[in-house]
Scaffold this motif. Structure first.
Motif, PDB file in Angstrom:
ATOM      1  N   ALA A  26       0.834  -1.202   0.000  1.00 32.89           N
ATOM      2  CA  ALA A  26       0.000   0.000   0.000  1.00 32.89           C
ATOM      3  C   ALA A  26       0.870   1.254   0.000  1.00 32.89           C
ATOM      4  O   ALA A  26       0.565   2.249  -0.676  1.00 32.89           O
ATOM      5  CB  ALA A  26      -0.923   0.000   1.219  1.00 32.89           C
ATOM      6  N   PHE A  27       1.967   1.198   0.744  1.00 36.50           N
ATOM      7  CA  PHE A  27       2.873   2.343   0.836  1.00 36.50           C
ATOM      8  C   PHE A  27       3.482   2.666  -0.527  1.00 36.50           C
ATOM      9  O   PHE A  27       3.442   3.811  -0.984  1.00 36.50           O
ATOM     10  CB  PHE A  27       3.979   2.055   1.856  1.00 36.50           C
ATOM     11  N   THR A  28       4.045   1.666  -1.178  1.00 39.27           N
ATOM     12  CA  THR A  28       4.716   1.919  -2.454  1.00 39.27           C
ATOM     13  C   THR A  28       3.727   2.280  -3.556  1.00 39.27           C
ATOM     14  O   THR A  28       4.033   3.092  -4.432  1.00 39.27           O
ATOM     15  CB  THR A  28       5.562   0.705  -2.879  1.00 39.27           C
ATOM     16  N   GLU A  29       2.530   1.714  -3.505  1.00 43.61           N
ATOM     17  CA  GLU A  29       1.512   2.085  -4.492  1.00 43.61           C
ATOM     18  C   GLU A  29       1.166   3.563  -4.356  1.00 43.61           C
ATOM     19  O   GLU A  29       1.000   4.274  -5.359  1.00 43.61           O
ATOM     20  CB  GLU A  29       0.258   1.234  -4.296  1.00 43.61           C
ATOM     21  N   HIS A  30       1.082   4.025  -3.122  1.00 42.17           N
ATOM     22  CA  HIS A  30       0.774   5.441  -2.891  1.00 42.17           C
ATOM     23  C   HIS A  30       1.934   6.324  -3.342  1.00 42.17           C
ATOM     24  O   HIS A  30       1.714   7.376  -3.969  1.00 42.17           O
ATOM     25  CB  HIS A  30       0.477   5.669  -1.409  1.00 42.17           C
ATOM     26  N   VAL A  31       3.149   5.906  -3.063  1.00 37.14           N
ATOM     27  CA  VAL A  31       4.314   6.689  -3.482  1.00 37.14           C
ATOM     28  C   VAL A  31       4.341   6.842  -5.001  1.00 37.14           C
ATOM     29  O   VAL A  31       4.597   7.935  -5.529  1.00 37.14           O
ATOM     30  CB  VAL A  31       5.620   6.030  -2.988  1.00 37.14           C
ATOM     31  N   VAL A  32       4.089   5.767  -5.711  1.00 40.31           N
ATOM     32  CA  VAL A  32       4.085   5.824  -7.175  1.00 40.31           C
ATOM     33  C   VAL A  32       2.973   6.749  -7.665  1.00 40.31           C
ATOM     34  O   VAL A  32       3.158   7.526  -8.612  1.00 40.31           O
ATOM     35  CB  VAL A  32       3.943   4.410  -7.783  1.00 40.31           C
ATOM     36  N   ALA A  50       7.493   8.321  11.924  1.00 45.58           N
ATOM     37  CA  ALA A  50       8.877   7.871  12.065  1.00 45.58           C
ATOM     38  C   ALA A  50       9.221   7.495  13.499  1.00 45.58           C
ATOM     39  O   ALA A  50       9.965   6.546  13.745  1.00 45.58           O
ATOM     40  CB  ALA A  50       9.828   8.953  11.568  1.00 45.58           C
ATOM     41  N   ILE A  51       8.651   8.231  14.449  1.00 49.73           N
ATOM     42  CA  ILE A  51       8.959   7.985  15.856  1.00 49.73           C
ATOM     43  C   ILE A  51       8.501   6.597  16.293  1.00 49.73           C
ATOM     44  O   ILE A  51       8.977   6.058  17.299  1.00 49.73           O
ATOM     45  CB  ILE A  51       8.303   9.080  16.733  1.00 49.73           C
ATOM     46  N   HIS A  52       7.573   5.990  15.539  1.00 47.86           N
ATOM     47  CA  HIS A  52       7.034   4.675  15.883  1.00 47.86           C
ATOM     48  C   HIS A  52       7.705   3.537  15.124  1.00 47.86           C
ATOM     49  O   HIS A  52       7.330   2.379  15.302  1.00 47.86           O
ATOM     50  CB  HIS A  52       5.530   4.624  15.581  1.00 47.86           C
ATOM     51  N   LEU A  53       8.662   3.848  14.263  1.00 44.28           N
ATOM     52  CA  LEU A  53       9.242   2.838  13.394  1.00 44.28           C
ATOM     53  C   LEU A  53      10.569   2.302  13.928  1.00 44.28           C
ATOM     54  O   LEU A  53      11.368   3.046  14.509  1.00 44.28           O
ATOM     55  CB  LEU A  53       9.463   3.412  11.993  1.00 44.28           C
ATOM     56  N   GLU A  54      10.793   1.015  13.696  1.00 48.93           N
ATOM     57  CA  GLU A  54      12.067   0.393  14.028  1.00 48.93           C
ATOM     58  C   GLU A  54      13.094   0.714  12.927  1.00 48.93           C
ATOM     59  O   GLU A  54      12.730   1.060  11.800  1.00 48.93           O
ATOM     60  CB  GLU A  54      11.904  -1.127  14.150  1.00 48.93           C
ATOM     61  N   ARG A  55      14.356   0.575  13.272  1.00 45.48           N
ATOM     62  CA  ARG A  55      15.411   0.889  12.313  1.00 45.48           C
ATOM     63  C   ARG A  55      15.274   0.053  11.041  1.00 45.48           C
ATOM     64  O   ARG A  55      15.373   0.587   9.926  1.00 45.48           O
ATOM     65  CB  ARG A  55      16.780   0.643  12.961  1.00 45.48           C
ATOM     66  N   ASP A  56      15.011  -1.238  11.164  1.00 47.39           N
ATOM     67  CA  ASP A  56      14.911  -2.088   9.970  1.00 47.39           C
ATOM     68  C   ASP A  56      13.691  -1.723   9.133  1.00 47.39           C
ATOM     69  O   ASP A  56      13.700  -1.865   7.906  1.00 47.39           O
ATOM     70  CB  ASP A  56      14.892  -3.566  10.357  1.00 47.39           C
ATOM     71  N   GLU A  57      12.637  -1.228   9.767  1.00 50.20           N
ATOM     72  CA  GLU A  57      11.448  -0.810   9.021  1.00 50.20           C
ATOM     73  C   GLU A  57      11.753   0.446   8.203  1.00 50.20           C
ATOM     74  O   GLU A  57      11.320   0.570   7.043  1.00 50.20           O
ATOM     75  CB  GLU A  57      10.295  -0.544   9.983  1.00 50.20           C
ATOM     76  N   LEU A  61      11.446   0.544   4.119  1.00 44.83           N
ATOM     77  CA  LEU A  61      10.558   1.501   3.465  1.00 44.83           C
ATOM     78  C   LEU A  61      11.285   2.244   2.341  1.00 44.83           C
ATOM     79  O   LEU A  61      10.737   2.434   1.245  1.00 44.83           O
ATOM     80  CB  LEU A  61      10.016   2.503   4.479  1.00 44.83           C
ATOM     81  N   ILE A  62      12.515   2.660   2.594  1.00 45.96           N
ATOM     82  CA  ILE A  62      13.282   3.367   1.572  1.00 45.96           C
ATOM     83  C   ILE A  62      13.623   2.435   0.418  1.00 45.96           C
ATOM     84  O   ILE A  62      13.469   2.787  -0.764  1.00 45.96           O
ATOM     85  CB  ILE A  62      14.569   3.977   2.166  1.00 45.96           C
ATOM     86  N   LYS A  63      14.080   1.236   0.739  1.00 44.68           N
ATOM     87  CA  LYS A  63      14.431   0.278  -0.314  1.00 44.68           C
ATOM     88  C   LYS A  63      13.232  -0.063  -1.187  1.00 44.68           C
ATOM     89  O   LYS A  63      13.338  -0.111  -2.420  1.00 44.68           O
ATOM     90  CB  LYS A  63      15.011  -0.992   0.310  1.00 44.68           C
ATOM     91  N   GLU A  64      12.081  -0.301  -0.560  1.00 49.69           N
ATOM     92  CA  GLU A  64      10.882  -0.653  -1.321  1.00 49.69           C
ATOM     93  C   GLU A  64      10.393   0.535  -2.149  1.00 49.69           C
ATOM     94  O   GLU A  64       9.889   0.356  -3.271  1.00 49.69           O
ATOM     95  CB  GLU A  64       9.779  -1.126  -0.371  1.00 49.69           C
ATOM     96  N   THR A  65      10.568   1.734  -1.621  1.00 47.65           N
ATOM     97  CA  THR A  65      10.195   2.930  -2.373  1.00 47.65           C
ATOM     98  C   THR A  65      11.053   3.071  -3.616  1.00 47.65           C
ATOM     99  O   THR A  65      10.550   3.311  -4.726  1.00 47.65           O
ATOM    100  CB  THR A  65      10.339   4.178  -1.492  1.00 47.65           C
ATOM    101  N   ARG A  66      12.368   2.920  -3.446  1.00 52.41           N
ATOM    102  CA  ARG A  66      13.270   3.031  -4.599  1.00 52.41           C
ATOM    103  C   ARG A  66      12.962   1.968  -5.646  1.00 52.41           C
ATOM    104  O   ARG A  66      12.944   2.235  -6.850  1.00 52.41           O
ATOM    105  CB  ARG A  66      14.719   2.913  -4.119  1.00 52.41           C
ATOM    106  N   ALA A  98      19.860   5.500   5.500  1.00 51.29           N
ATOM    107  CA  ALA A  98      19.065   6.081   4.423  1.00 51.29           C
ATOM    108  C   ALA A  98      19.855   6.164   3.131  1.00 51.29           C
ATOM    109  O   ALA A  98      19.349   5.858   2.044  1.00 51.29           O
ATOM    110  CB  ALA A  98      18.569   7.470   4.829  1.00 51.29           C
ATOM    111  N   ALA A  99      21.115   6.563   3.253  1.00 52.50           N
ATOM    112  CA  ALA A  99      21.968   6.660   2.067  1.00 52.50           C
ATOM    113  C   ALA A  99      22.163   5.294   1.421  1.00 52.50           C
ATOM    114  O   ALA A  99      22.064   5.140   0.195  1.00 52.50           O
ATOM    115  CB  ALA A  99      23.319   7.262   2.447  1.00 52.50           C
ATOM    116  N   GLU A 100      22.419   4.290   2.234  1.00 51.85           N
ATOM    117  CA  GLU A 100      22.650   2.947   1.712  1.00 51.85           C
ATOM    118  C   GLU A 100      21.385   2.346   1.106  1.00 51.85           C
ATOM    119  O   GLU A 100      21.453   1.524   0.181  1.00 51.85           O
ATOM    120  CB  GLU A 100      23.179   2.047   2.826  1.00 51.85           C
ATOM    121  N   ALA A 101      20.215   2.786   1.603  1.00 55.14           N
ATOM    122  CA  ALA A 101      18.941   2.234   1.125  1.00 55.14           C
ATOM    123  C   ALA A 101      18.436   2.913  -0.145  1.00 55.14           C
ATOM    124  O   ALA A 101      17.545   2.377  -0.806  1.00 55.14           O
ATOM    125  CB  ALA A 101      17.883   2.347   2.222  1.00 55.14           C
ATOM    126  N   GLY A 102      18.980   4.095  -0.479  1.00 59.66           N
ATOM    127  CA  GLY A 102      18.580   4.732  -1.725  1.00 59.66           C
ATOM    128  C   GLY A 102      18.065   6.152  -1.617  1.00 59.66           C
ATOM    129  O   GLY A 102      17.654   6.740  -2.612  1.00 59.66           O
TER     130      GLY A 102
END
Length: 314
Positions: A26-32, A50-57, A61-66, A98-102
């Motif tokens: 749902a997230f990536t569909e909205h981004v597109v 963001a305050i509710h998200l874990e580091r791996d999440e 999110l960035i990788k899936e967005t890219r 973030a940089a490494e994820a895209g």
């Protein structure tokens, strides 16, 4: 993949299922959807919980967005990611991730827990900027950072010491502050471009542009991306005569929508997006989902109805 540029950006909500797990599809569909309209995404910002998200999440999110943008032939759309932390060490880690994820830039909010002073904030941002592999933007949002409201003098002082601090987002909504920042000469940035001063709300984009704003990060772009992009494009024309009247008319429509959406908050906007696109309306605790009657009032609010009429016409 493009670099950070001027324009309209959307702080993308993070969509969750009924178990509060991230719905990446749902997230990536909205981004597109936003990117097709020309709007750039901000991943893991304030509206993205963001305050509710874990580091791996955050990383995923960035990788899936890219991945989603590239698959949709939108590889020219850059990703900005939230990287503010409650410690300098944590923020540096988020920026590196973030940089490494895209992502091509990071937006860093002031850590509000201890009510830090100017010396602390200068140390925080200069250290993050020195360590971050990608450009850093200062995010001034007093309402969610313990009341910290960074002055134009402080932002400019930090930027003068840190060429990798390349811009700011002002959700304090001060046109005067934005103008002082945007029009004060600074040493060259690591991007090779002028310092980018962004409006934190859409409702002061037009006056902001007259004093040097380079765009807006606006929640309105989540439900009216074409309208926001049209406003931005119109604002690139000479702000005179009949053209200015037309721009003012559209600006008022979006400003009214911005005021209503801001009051509705994250849960309300998610409820609105659910009605429009079917995206999940769930939030992550301790936030609570917006009541059905509140969402209905939002959907039927005259300001929201009007901006959606414009959106459908584009």
């Amino acid at each position: 993949m493009s670099e950070l540029t001027e324009g309209i950006l959307a702080p993308v909500p993070c969509f969750f299922d009924e178990n509060e797990e991230i719905d990446y599809a749902a997230f990536t569909e909205h981004v597109v959807r936003l990117a097709v309209a020309g709007v750039m995404p901000v991943v893991s910002g304030s509206m993205g919980e963001a305050i509710h998200l874990e580091r791996d999440e955050r990383i995923k999110l960035i990788k899936e967005t890219r991945k989603a943008l590239d698959a949709a032939d939108l590889d020219s759309i850059p990703i900005m990611a939230g990287a503010g932390g409650l410690s300098t060490k944590q923020a540096i880690q988020f920026a590196t991730d973030a940089a490494e994820a895209g992502a091509v830039s990071v937006l860093v909010i002031a850590p509000g827990y201890y009510g830090l002073g100017e010396a602390n904030l200068t140390d925080y941002y200069t250290k993050i900027a020195a360590a971050s592999p990608i450009p850093v933007l200062i995010y001034n949002f007093p309402a969610v950072s313990g009341g910290i409201d960074m002055s134009s003098d402080l932002i400019l002082e930090i930027a003068s010491k840190s060429p990798n601090v390349v811009g700011c987002k002002l959700t304090c909504a001060s046109v005067a502050k934005l103008g002082r920042i945007a029009q004060t000469p600074l040493p060259p940035r690591t991007t090779g471009k002028p310092f980018l001063a962004l409006c934190g709300f859409l409702d002061f984009l037009l006056p902001g542009i007259t004093v040097g704003a380079g765009g807006s990060i606006t929640g309105v772009a989540n439900f009216a991306p074409k309208t926001c992009q049209k406003l931005w494009n119109m604002c690139q024309q000479p702000l005179t005569g009949e053209t200015l009247k037309e721009i003012n008319a559209l600006h008022l429509i979006t400003a009214n929508a911005d005021a209503v959406a801001s009051k509705a908050g994250i849960a309300g906007v998610k409820g609105l997006l659910h009605e429009l696109y079917g995206t999940p309306a769930n939030v992550r605790s301790p936030l609570l989902a917006a009541p059905k009657d509140a969402v209905s009032e939002l959907v039927n609010n005259p300001a929201i109805v009007r901006v959606l009429e414009v959106e459908k016409s584009l």
